[in-house]
Enzyme design. Structure first.
Site, short mmCIF file in Angstrom:
data_model
loop_
_atom_site.label_atom_id
_atom_site.label_comp_id
_atom_site.label_asym_id
_atom_site.label_seq_id
_atom_site.Cartn_x
_atom_site.Cartn_y
_atom_site.Cartn_z
N ASN A 10 0.89 -1.01 0.06
CA ASN A 10 -0.02 -0.08 0.13
C ASN A 10 0.93 1.31 0.02
O ASN A 10 1.51 1.50 0.89
CB ASN A 10 -0.85 -0.04 1.06
CG ASN A 10 -1.82 1.14 1.39
OD1 ASN A 10 -1.68 2.19 0.39
ND2 ASN A 10 -2.45 1.19 2.43
N LYS A 12 0.11 4.34 -0.10
CA LYS A 12 -0.70 5.33 0.32
C LYS A 12 -0.35 6.77 -0.65
O LYS A 12 -0.34 6.60 -1.71
CB LYS A 12 -0.11 5.53 1.90
CG LYS A 12 -0.36 4.44 2.70
CD LYS A 12 0.02 4.49 4.12
CE LYS A 12 -0.12 3.12 5.00
NZ LYS A 12 0.19 3.09 6.33
N HIS A 97 -9.33 1.14 5.27
CA HIS A 97 -8.15 1.27 5.99
C HIS A 97 -8.11 2.12 7.15
O HIS A 97 -9.18 3.05 6.94
CB HIS A 97 -7.21 1.93 5.01
CG HIS A 97 -5.74 1.74 5.35
ND1 HIS A 97 -5.16 2.73 6.38
CD2 HIS A 97 -4.61 1.04 5.07
CE1 HIS A 97 -4.09 2.29 6.64
NE2 HIS A 97 -3.45 1.27 6.17
N GLU A 99 -6.79 4.36 8.01
CA GLU A 99 -6.35 5.99 7.77
C GLU A 99 -7.71 6.69 7.42
O GLU A 99 -8.09 7.84 7.49
CB GLU A 99 -5.28 6.12 6.96
CG GLU A 99 -4.00 5.93 7.92
CD GLU A 99 -2.70 5.21 6.92
OE1 GLU A 99 -2.98 5.37 5.78
OE2 GLU A 99 -1.68 4.99 7.55
N GLU A 166 -4.91 -5.04 10.83
CA GLU A 166 -3.96 -3.97 10.86
C GLU A 166 -4.02 -2.96 12.18
O GLU A 166 -4.93 -2.23 12.28
CB GLU A 166 -4.14 -3.03 9.89
CG GLU A 166 -3.67 -3.42 8.48
CD GLU A 166 -2.95 -2.38 7.48
OE1 GLU A 166 -2.23 -2.90 6.83
OE2 GLU A 166 -3.69 -1.45 7.28
N GLY A 172 2.94 2.32 10.94
CA GLY A 172 3.98 3.23 10.63
C GLY A 172 4.66 3.59 11.72
O GLY A 172 5.38 4.75 11.86
N SER A 212 3.79 -2.04 10.28
CA SER A 212 5.34 -2.15 10.54
C SER A 212 5.81 -3.54 10.02
O SER A 212 6.87 -3.84 10.66
CB SER A 212 5.60 -1.89 11.97
OG SER A 212 5.04 -0.37 12.33
P1 13P Z 1 3.27 0.41 7.75
O1 13P Z 1 3.69 -0.98 6.77
O2 13P Z 1 4.01 1.57 7.07
O3 13P Z 1 3.31 0.25 9.00
O4 13P Z 1 1.95 0.44 7.09
C1 13P Z 1 1.02 -0.36 7.25
C2 13P Z 1 -0.29 -0.23 6.57
O5 13P Z 1 -1.07 0.77 6.70
C3 13P Z 1 -0.50 -0.90 5.20
O6 13P Z 1 -2.14 -0.66 4.80
#
Ligand code: 13P
Length: 250
Positions: A10, A12, A97, A99, A166, A172, A212
């Site tokens: 992803n 983003k 997601h 976010e 997740e 992150g 992560s």
């Molecule tokens: P990270 O791998 O940067 O922690 O992000 C995970 C994520 O949100 C994947 O959708």
């Protein structure tokens, strides 16, 4: 037949036209020995889908969107439908997601509608679930994930659906749950899926872990029971790191 494990990237809100070089690098690294064992997917920003598709189609890498609207067409300025993603070459779309749940107040009902739209459009939804740090501290991790799964997975779900666990606090941050914590949530999610969809579909649905994931921790995480792949953020931006995560299966 249970599908191959899925390693999904992803991107983003990262990536300009120049980043297509990274996609090409990924294509070169995704060798037949790896293709035979795992499915590789990248979800770049929508602006790069068409350009990426020219590379991924030849490299046998799947392509996905990061979000979609729940309708096919209409007066929805700035939105992209699952049908449009498919038209641009996508075969997957990430929905729900954290976010988006946090920044745009996306509810389970909306995520459900988006997942349904994806299935109707003929692409596979990756439905994201996961608890916040506060919810975990309050001992609610399993019940939060259970509720999200119940409310956001369409009843007519098939093995085309992918679920990604997740934990919000692991995204992150460089912090991951313990292996026991991941295994516990995934076992519970599997039970839920079997109860909701019956043993066959419940078993076939791929359950990804995300938060992560890195080349350093992938092997141990991907070995856990009921972990059928990973949804990778930061480490998917560099082809070398992303492929190193996939190589955990070799
Ligand atoms: P990270 O791998 O940067 O922690 O992000 C995970 C994520 O949100 C994947 O959708």
């Amino acid at each position: 037949m249970t599908p191959h494990p899925l390693i999904a990237g992803n991107w983003k809100m990262n990536g300009l036209h120049a980043s297509l070089a990274e996609v090409a690098k990924l294509g070169a690294l995704y060798q037949p020995s790896l293709q035979a064992k795992i499915e590789l997917l990248i979800c770049p920003p929508a602006t790069l889908l068409a350009g990426a598709h020219e590379i991924t189609a030849a490299a046998k890498i799947a392509l996905g969107g990061q979000n979609c609207h729940f309708l096919e067409t209409g007066p929805h300025t700035g939105d992209i439908s699952a049908w449009m993603l498919k038209d641009a070459g996508a075969s997957y779309v990430i929905v729900g997601h954290s976010e988006r749940r946090q920044s745009y107040q996306e509810t389970d009902a909306l995520v459900h509608a988006k997942a349904l739209a994806a299935l109707e459009a003929g692409i596979r939804p990756i439905i994201c679930v996961g608890e916040t740090a506060e919810q975990r501290q309050a001992g609610m991790a399993l019940s939060v994930v259970e509720e999200q799964i119940k409310a956001s997975i369409p009843a007519q779900a098939s093995s085309k659906i992918v679920v990604a666990y997740e934990p919000v606090w692991a995204i992150g941050t460089g912090v991951t749950p313990t292996h026991a914590e991941i295994a516990e949530v995934h076992a519970h999610a599997r039970e839920m899926l079997k109860r909701l969809l019956g043993p066959t579909f419940g078993d076939q649905i791929r359950l990804l872990y995300g938060g992560s994931v890195s080349p350093a921790n992938a092997k141990e995480i991907l070995k856990l029971a009921n972990v059928d792949g990973a949804l990778v953020g930061g480490a998917s931006l560099k082809a070398q790191d992303f492929i190193a995560i996939a190589e955990a299966y070799l």
